[in-house]
Every structure is written in C-alpha cells, then in structure tokens.
Design a protein around this motif. Structure first.
Motif, PDB file in Angstrom:
ATOM      1  N   ASP A  21      -1.943   1.733  55.260  1.00  0.00           N
ATOM      2  CA  ASP A  21      -1.697   0.794  56.347  1.00  0.00           C
ATOM      3  C   ASP A  21      -2.253  -0.577  55.963  1.00  0.00           C
ATOM      4  OD1 ASP A  21      -1.120   0.264  59.341  1.00  0.00           O
ATOM      5  OD2 ASP A  21      -3.199  -0.388  59.075  1.00  0.00           O
ATOM      6  N   GLU A  22      -1.487  -1.632  56.235  1.00  0.00           N
ATOM      7  CA  GLU A  22      -1.883  -2.974  55.806  1.00  0.00           C
ATOM      8  C   GLU A  22      -3.179  -3.436  56.451  1.00  0.00           C
ATOM      9  OE1 GLU A  22       1.772  -5.015  56.836  1.00  0.00           O
ATOM     10  OE2 GLU A  22       2.311  -5.130  54.713  1.00  0.00           O
ATOM     11  N   ILE A  23      -3.386  -3.117  57.721  1.00  0.00           N
ATOM     12  CA  ILE A  23      -4.618  -3.539  58.389  1.00  0.00           C
ATOM     13  C   ILE A  23      -5.808  -2.757  57.838  1.00  0.00           C
ATOM     14  CG2 ILE A  23      -5.844  -3.631  60.598  1.00  0.00           C
ATOM     15  CD1 ILE A  23      -3.166  -4.437  61.894  1.00  0.00           C
ATOM     16  N   ALA A  24      -5.621  -1.485  57.557  1.00  0.00           N
ATOM     17  CA  ALA A  24      -6.696  -0.700  56.942  1.00  0.00           C
ATOM     18  C   ALA A  24      -7.054  -1.264  55.571  1.00  0.00           C
ATOM     19  CB  ALA A  24      -6.291   0.770  56.834  1.00  0.00           C
ATOM     20  N   GLN A  25      -6.055  -1.649  54.804  1.00  0.00           N
ATOM     21  CA  GLN A  25      -6.305  -2.241  53.487  1.00  0.00           C
ATOM     22  C   GLN A  25      -7.025  -3.586  53.621  1.00  0.00           C
ATOM     23  OE1 GLN A  25      -5.877  -0.890  50.371  1.00  0.00           O
ATOM     24  NE2 GLN A  25      -5.575   0.924  51.636  1.00  0.00           N
ATOM     25  N   PHE A  26      -6.617  -4.395  54.601  1.00  0.00           N
ATOM     26  CA  PHE A  26      -7.288  -5.654  54.895  1.00  0.00           C
ATOM     27  C   PHE A  26      -8.760  -5.380  55.212  1.00  0.00           C
ATOM     28  CE2 PHE A  26      -7.606  -9.047  58.506  1.00  0.00           C
ATOM     29  CZ  PHE A  26      -8.423  -9.856  57.733  1.00  0.00           C
ATOM     30  N   ALA A  27      -9.019  -4.408  56.061  1.00  0.00           N
ATOM     31  CA  ALA A  27     -10.392  -4.058  56.433  1.00  0.00           C
ATOM     32  C   ALA A  27     -11.186  -3.588  55.224  1.00  0.00           C
ATOM     33  CB  ALA A  27     -10.378  -2.986  57.520  1.00  0.00           C
ATOM     34  N   ASN A  28     -10.575  -2.747  54.405  1.00  0.00           N
ATOM     35  CA  ASN A  28     -11.254  -2.256  53.203  1.00  0.00           C
ATOM     36  C   ASN A  28     -11.650  -3.421  52.296  1.00  0.00           C
ATOM     37  OD1 ASN A  28     -10.801   0.379  54.072  1.00  0.00           O
ATOM     38  ND2 ASN A  28      -8.951   0.609  52.851  1.00  0.00           N
ATOM     39  N   ASN A  29     -10.747  -4.359  52.104  1.00  0.00           N
ATOM     40  CA  ASN A  29     -11.019  -5.502  51.232  1.00  0.00           C
ATOM     41  C   ASN A  29     -12.015  -6.477  51.851  1.00  0.00           C
ATOM     42  OD1 ASN A  29      -9.352  -4.723  49.068  1.00  0.00           O
ATOM     43  ND2 ASN A  29      -7.558  -5.425  50.171  1.00  0.00           N
ATOM     44  N   ALA A  30     -11.932  -6.695  53.159  1.00  0.00           N
ATOM     45  CA  ALA A  30     -12.879  -7.587  53.831  1.00  0.00           C
ATOM     46  C   ALA A  30     -14.300  -7.034  53.727  1.00  0.00           C
ATOM     47  CB  ALA A  30     -12.480  -7.781  55.290  1.00  0.00           C
ATOM     48  N   PHE A  31     -14.433  -5.727  53.710  1.00  0.00           N
ATOM     49  CA  PHE A  31     -15.739  -5.088  53.567  1.00  0.00           C
ATOM     50  C   PHE A  31     -16.435  -5.538  52.288  1.00  0.00           C
ATOM     51  CE2 PHE A  31     -18.272  -1.511  51.917  1.00  0.00           C
ATOM     52  CZ  PHE A  31     -19.220  -1.408  52.921  1.00  0.00           C
ATOM     53  N   PHE A  32     -15.656  -5.727  51.222  1.00  0.00           N
ATOM     54  CA  PHE A  32     -16.218  -6.122  49.931  1.00  0.00           C
ATOM     55  C   PHE A  32     -16.318  -7.638  49.758  1.00  0.00           C
ATOM     56  CE2 PHE A  32     -14.562  -1.837  49.126  1.00  0.00           C
ATOM     57  CZ  PHE A  32     -15.731  -1.239  48.689  1.00  0.00           C
ATOM     58  N   ASP A  33     -15.840  -8.386  50.749  1.00  0.00           N
ATOM     59  CA  ASP A  33     -15.904  -9.851  50.724  1.00  0.00           C
ATOM     60  C   ASP A  33     -17.244 -10.272  51.345  1.00  0.00           C
ATOM     61  OD1 ASP A  33     -15.706 -12.576  51.043  1.00  0.00           O
ATOM     62  OD2 ASP A  33     -13.782 -12.529  52.107  1.00  0.00           O
ATOM     63  N   HIS A  34     -18.231 -10.502  50.508  1.00  0.00           N
ATOM     64  CA  HIS A  34     -19.581 -10.777  50.990  1.00  0.00           C
ATOM     65  C   HIS A  34     -19.702 -12.133  51.678  1.00  0.00           C
ATOM     66  CE1 HIS A  34     -20.978  -7.095  49.268  1.00  0.00           C
ATOM     67  NE2 HIS A  34     -20.428  -7.416  48.110  1.00  0.00           N
ATOM     68  N   SER A  35     -18.700 -12.989  51.547  1.00  0.00           N
ATOM     69  CA  SER A  35     -18.715 -14.296  52.202  1.00  0.00           C
ATOM     70  C   SER A  35     -17.950 -14.297  53.520  1.00  0.00           C
ATOM     71  CB  SER A  35     -18.104 -15.356  51.278  1.00  0.00           C
ATOM     72  OG  SER A  35     -18.875 -15.477  50.111  1.00  0.00           O
ATOM     73  N   PHE A  36     -17.329 -13.182  53.881  1.00  0.00           N
ATOM     74  CA  PHE A  36     -16.536 -13.122  55.104  1.00  0.00           C
ATOM     75  C   PHE A  36     -17.407 -13.539  56.288  1.00  0.00           C
ATOM     76  CE2 PHE A  36     -14.155 -11.507  58.641  1.00  0.00           C
ATOM     77  CZ  PHE A  36     -12.840 -11.517  58.221  1.00  0.00           C
ATOM     78  N   PRO A  37     -16.883 -14.388  57.178  1.00  0.00           N
ATOM     79  CA  PRO A  37     -17.670 -14.845  58.334  1.00  0.00           C
ATOM     80  C   PRO A  37     -17.862 -13.712  59.352  1.00  0.00           C
ATOM     81  CG  PRO A  37     -15.457 -15.783  58.386  1.00  0.00           C
ATOM     82  CD  PRO A  37     -15.577 -15.033  57.094  1.00  0.00           C
ATOM     83  N   LYS A  38     -18.896 -12.944  59.163  1.00  0.00           N
ATOM     84  CA  LYS A  38     -19.100 -11.693  59.898  1.00  0.00           C
ATOM     85  C   LYS A  38     -19.383 -11.858  61.385  1.00  0.00           C
ATOM     86  CE  LYS A  38     -20.461  -9.110  55.813  1.00  0.00           C
ATOM     87  NZ  LYS A  38     -20.041 -10.043  54.827  1.00  0.00           N
ATOM     88  N   GLN A  39     -19.854 -13.021  61.804  1.00  0.00           N
ATOM     89  CA  GLN A  39     -20.154 -13.227  63.222  1.00  0.00           C
ATOM     90  C   GLN A  39     -19.059 -13.992  63.969  1.00  0.00           C
ATOM     91  OE1 GLN A  39     -22.736 -11.573  64.474  1.00  0.00           O
ATOM     92  NE2 GLN A  39     -22.992 -10.870  62.365  1.00  0.00           N
ATOM     93  N   GLU A  40     -18.015 -14.373  63.264  1.00  0.00           N
ATOM     94  CA  GLU A  40     -16.984 -15.253  63.836  1.00  0.00           C
ATOM     95  C   GLU A  40     -16.046 -14.491  64.770  1.00  0.00           C
ATOM     96  OE1 GLU A  40     -15.855 -18.332  65.014  1.00  0.00           O
ATOM     97  OE2 GLU A  40     -16.873 -18.795  63.123  1.00  0.00           O
ATOM     98  N   THR A  41     -15.639 -15.192  65.838  1.00  0.00           N
ATOM     99  CA  THR A  41     -14.646 -14.657  66.777  1.00  0.00           C
ATOM    100  C   THR A  41     -13.442 -15.584  66.893  1.00  0.00           C
ATOM    101  OG1 THR A  41     -15.703 -15.749  68.650  1.00  0.00           O
ATOM    102  CG2 THR A  41     -16.402 -13.490  68.189  1.00  0.00           C
ATOM    103  N   ASP A  42     -13.555 -16.812  66.406  1.00  0.00           N
ATOM    104  CA  ASP A  42     -12.533 -17.837  66.582  1.00  0.00           C
ATOM    105  C   ASP A  42     -11.373 -17.662  65.595  1.00  0.00           C
ATOM    106  OD1 ASP A  42     -11.754 -20.532  67.789  1.00  0.00           O
ATOM    107  OD2 ASP A  42     -11.742 -20.956  65.628  1.00  0.00           O
TER     108      ASP A  42
END
Length: 75
Positions: A21-42
């Motif tokens: 699933d594309e969203i699952a793959q997105f989530a899997n990859n975002a997990f390894f993105d250490h710069s992802f804005p983890k607190q962002e809601t915007d």
C-alpha cells in the motif's frame, strides 16, 4: 482545529513493512527520515518539507491522501 497528535504520529500507525500500500510505504520511509518534522500538523509546512526532502515519496498525491485520512481520524 485542534489536533491531538501530529501528522507523523498518525502516519506511524500506518506502517507495515509487508504491505505494498502506498501510504504504508510512505509511513515506512518516513520512519527512516530522521529530519521529518515529527511535531508538525500544518499541511503547507509538511508539503513544503516533502517537496524538498521526500525523495522516497513517488508522488505528492500519496501525501494528500494520507493527510486527508489524518484529518478524518482527528475529527
């Protein structure tokens, strides 16, 4: 609108290393993105970040779908 959790926190509930699933793959990859804005809601800030840094995301429509599901889960 008041959010109880960040988009990243929601996205992590969609992780599934065995899914195609594309969203699952997105989530899997975002997990390894250490710069992802983890607190962002915007949406705009997240979108800007992914446009510049989300080379693991094959298309922004996947983010759009995931963000819409996030909004619905927080309603």
């Amino acid at each position: 609108m008041i959010f109880r959790r960040s988009f990243y926190q929601y996205l992590m509930t969609q992780r599934n290393p065995n899914s195609h699933d594309e969203i699952a793959q997105f989530a899997n990859n975002a997990f390894f993105d250490h710069s992802f804005p983890k607190q962002e809601t915007d949406y705009d800030r997240l979108s800007r970040y992914l446009e510049l840094n989300g080379n693991y995301l094959p298309g922004m429509t996947i983010f759009d779908q995931a963000y819409q599901q996030y909004l619905e889960s927080e309603a």
